[in-house]
Design an enzyme around this catalytic site. Structure first.
Site, PDB file in Angstrom:
ATOM      1  N   ALA A  22       0.832  -1.208   0.000  1.00 55.06           N
ATOM      2  CA  ALA A  22       0.000   0.000   0.000  1.00 55.06           C
ATOM      3  C   ALA A  22       0.862   1.252   0.000  1.00 55.06           C
ATOM      4  O   ALA A  22       1.972   1.272   0.557  1.00 55.06           O
ATOM      5  CB  ALA A  22      -0.917   0.003   1.212  1.00 55.06           C
ATOM      6  N   GLY A  60       0.976  -5.608   0.557  1.00 51.20           N
ATOM      7  CA  GLY A  60       0.069  -5.771  -0.563  1.00 51.20           C
ATOM      8  C   GLY A  60       0.731  -6.363  -1.787  1.00 51.20           C
ATOM      9  O   GLY A  60       0.076  -7.015  -2.609  1.00 51.20           O
ATOM     10  N   GLU A 114       0.584  -9.931  -1.258  1.00 56.24           N
ATOM     11  CA  GLU A 114      -0.807 -10.352  -1.445  1.00 56.24           C
ATOM     12  C   GLU A 114      -1.191 -10.431  -2.917  1.00 56.24           C
ATOM     13  O   GLU A 114      -1.957 -11.316  -3.319  1.00 56.24           O
ATOM     14  CB  GLU A 114      -1.731  -9.400  -0.686  1.00 56.24           C
ATOM     15  CG  GLU A 114      -1.607  -9.568   0.820  1.00 56.24           C
ATOM     16  CD  GLU A 114      -2.333  -8.505   1.618  1.00 56.24           C
ATOM     17  OE1 GLU A 114      -3.087  -8.856   2.535  1.00 56.24           O
ATOM     18  OE2 GLU A 114      -2.138  -7.300   1.326  1.00 56.24           O
ATOM     19  N   GLU A 164       2.332  -5.977   8.033  1.00 53.70           N
ATOM     20  CA  GLU A 164       1.309  -5.001   8.417  1.00 53.70           C
ATOM     21  C   GLU A 164       1.208  -4.764   9.921  1.00 53.70           C
ATOM     22  O   GLU A 164       0.969  -3.637  10.370  1.00 53.70           O
ATOM     23  CB  GLU A 164      -0.060  -5.418   7.853  1.00 53.70           C
ATOM     24  CG  GLU A 164      -0.233  -5.160   6.363  1.00 53.70           C
ATOM     25  CD  GLU A 164       0.338  -6.256   5.481  1.00 53.70           C
ATOM     26  OE1 GLU A 164       0.132  -6.199   4.260  1.00 53.70           O
ATOM     27  OE2 GLU A 164       1.005  -7.165   6.016  1.00 53.70           O
TER      28      GLU A 164
END
Length: 261
Positions: free
Chosen positions: A68, A113, A116, A136
């Site tokens: 992110a 992310g 991910e 995170e």
């Protein structure tokens, strides 16, 4: 076909499509705008019946994606962060929901992310510079792009817990040992494209239905999974691809797949 300054689409032979994360100045950090571009790319590819396999790559030589865009989020109010969330969820499903096989080529940072996005693909090919992490909890959040679910399904609960609770980084060798990466090679992109090319040679109808059966049966009981498989078998067995495959085998030639038309 969607093609933006943040997401580039490169077509290769035989229906192989490369989705390039192309925000190199930010190591492909996922901003609101990039999330929108990812979602649009996924929607476009899902509707394109000529696509046979997708490879997710990066234009940055040291980063796949660092997750992110925390610089953008640092200026958000709670209301803005809440408003951004639905769009981000769609973006992280862009690869996950594709009906064709997807392969992530990772040879650099795949943080948060970025990890991910790789997890959302069916296969992960790692290069020697690959580094994976879901960090995170170290910045006061949790994996929110599918990490708590996809990592657990890929490598098992306790191994996923180790990575998520400690926020530690792992290299390609450990990723391969844990089952996070499926292949560890010198040239991740080249290997991923070659793998996609091999997949693309097979029946488009068969490959799509095999993926649908596998994905659909992942979280259901065996009996329900076998019923899903049977339904997809019927969809394939009575298709033009099956007729061509049998005919080509009998004639000892390469099939010319009718596909989805």
């Amino acid at each position: 076909m969607i093609d933006t300054p943040l997401i580039r689409i490169d077509r290769h032979e035989s229906g192989v499509v490369e989705v390039v994360l192309d925000r190199p100045e930010a190591m492909n950090a996922v901003s609101t705008q990039m999330a929108t571009a990812l979602t649009a790319a996924g929607a476009s590819l899902s509707e394109d019946t000529s696509v046979r396999a997708v490879v997710l790559t990066s234009s940055h030589d040291k980063a796949f994606c660092v997750g992110a865009d925390l610089k953008e989020r640092n200026g958000f109010t709670d209301e803005q962060l809440r408003a951004q969330r639905p769009g981000n969820r769609l973006a992280y499903r862009a690869m996950l929901d594709l009906p064709v096989p997807t392969i992530a080529a990772v040879d650099g940072y795949a943080m948060g992310g970025g990890c991910e996005l790789a997890l959302a693909c069916d296969l992960i090919v790692a290069g020697p510079r690959a580094l994976f992490a879901l960090p995170e909890v170290s910045v006061g959040v949790i994996p929110g792009g599918g990490g708590t679910q996809l990592m657990t399904r890929r490598i098992g609960w306790s191994r996923a817990a180790d990575l998520i609770f400690t926020a530690r980084r792992i290299d390609a060798e450990e990723a391969l040992r844990l089952g996070l990466a499926d292949r560890f090679v010198d040239d991740a992109k080249g290997e991923a494209l070659a793998l996609a090319s091999t997949i693309a040679k097979h029946s488009p109808v068969g490959v799509r239905n095999a993926k649908a059966a596998m994905r659909g049966g992942l979280d259901v009981g065996l009996d329900e999974g076998l019923d899903l498989e049977d339904a997809r078998w019927h969809d394939t067995a009575f298709s033009a691809d099956r007729a061509e495959g049998v005919r080509a085998f009998a004639e000892k030639r390469t099939p010319e797949w009718p596909g989805l038309g």
